[in-house]
Scaffold this motif. Sequence first.
Motif, short mmCIF file in Angstrom:
data_model
loop_
_atom_site.label_atom_id
_atom_site.label_comp_id
_atom_site.label_asym_id
_atom_site.label_seq_id
_atom_site.Cartn_x
_atom_site.Cartn_y
_atom_site.Cartn_z
N VAL A 1 0.85 -1.18 0.00
CA VAL A 1 0.00 0.00 0.00
C VAL A 1 0.89 1.23 0.00
O VAL A 1 1.78 1.35 0.85
N PRO A 2 0.70 2.17 -0.93
CA PRO A 2 1.56 3.36 -0.97
C PRO A 2 1.40 4.22 0.27
O PRO A 2 0.37 4.15 0.96
N PRO A 3 2.38 5.06 0.59
CA PRO A 3 2.35 5.82 1.85
C PRO A 3 1.24 6.85 1.96
O PRO A 3 0.94 7.29 3.07
N ASN A 4 0.64 7.24 0.85
CA ASN A 4 -0.46 8.21 0.92
C ASN A 4 -1.79 7.57 1.26
O ASN A 4 -2.80 8.25 1.38
N ILE A 5 -1.79 6.25 1.46
CA ILE A 5 -3.02 5.50 1.76
C ILE A 5 -2.81 4.69 3.04
O ILE A 5 -1.73 4.14 3.26
N ARG A 6 -3.84 4.61 3.87
CA ARG A 6 -3.79 3.76 5.06
C ARG A 6 -4.81 2.65 4.92
O ARG A 6 -5.96 2.89 4.51
N ARG A 7 -4.40 1.43 5.26
CA ARG A 7 -5.31 0.29 5.22
C ARG A 7 -5.76 -0.02 6.64
O ARG A 7 -4.94 -0.33 7.51
N LEU A 8 -7.08 0.09 6.88
CA LEU A 8 -7.62 -0.12 8.21
C LEU A 8 -7.75 -1.61 8.51
O LEU A 8 -7.57 -2.46 7.63
#
Length: 315
Positions: free
Chosen positions: A9-16
Amino acid sequence: MIAQPDVTVPPNIRRLEDGRLVLVGGNHGVAQMFERGSSTVPEERIEIFRRNHRTRKQWADENGCTYSQWVFPDPIVLNAVTAGLGYRSIFERSMPSEARPNDLVYPIDHLFGRNDRLSMTDSHYTPVANMHLAADVAERTLHIDASKVLADLTSSMGPDREYVGDLGIQCTPKISEIRRSPMAHPRIASAANGVQAGNMGIMHLISSPKSVTPRTLMIFGDSFFRSLLTELARYWRKIVFCRTPFFHQEMMAAVKPDDVLCGLAERYFASTRPDTERPHFLAYPLMHGRSTAPDAMFATLWDEMIDANALALSR
């Protein structure tokens, strides 16, 4: 969410924890903007927003059309409580509900705590959310009861489909989800001017001969309102959408709408600029050096919806 192998997952996105993807970075530094301890929006910026709103309302009143402005809650706010995230709405902090006029809408009640309305892989809402939001827009603007339309759509939803959102496609491998959508409204003609490699200056025209009312709708907004267009077409006969943060009087003169909406994603609220800084709407592609490739139906719908002479003579 469809089961995935190990995903980058790229750093501009967070996976909950539930697999949902949330935009936290990007050009606007979303997470930093919405952190509970972050600074508030400067008062001068809030006053620009208020002034824009007042002058737009005044123009609409003087020209005999309805007006409202919509601020679309950021998904990071909507996911904050359920995921234990420390974020809160910058719009509600800056303009609490008791200080807002009725024609300034922050429709969080249609979204908060409703998982079927929050995308798993996209930075926008789901088709089910858009169905409810469009009905709310219609009820507030047209003073109609959209409950039967919603009931009919809910009882005849389309089949589940796999979908990859604008966040899911940035992951490696891409992440998809399963979505339900309301059945499409019949006989819609839809075309855009095809601005290449950018957003500002997009014009999207929709003709909907089977709409609830024969009225014409003008929209100045971003991708959140654009994603509602096919749902709004259930209620309006003609829709002219312009991708812009400003209110363009030249387009109002050329379209002569019955109703006008302005809208923005909450993350854009803090960067509001005065309407006096607006360019002519049709200048956007030229200003940014972008070409256009209009859809096949665009010229036909343009002739039906735009008064080119009024556009040339508007002041």
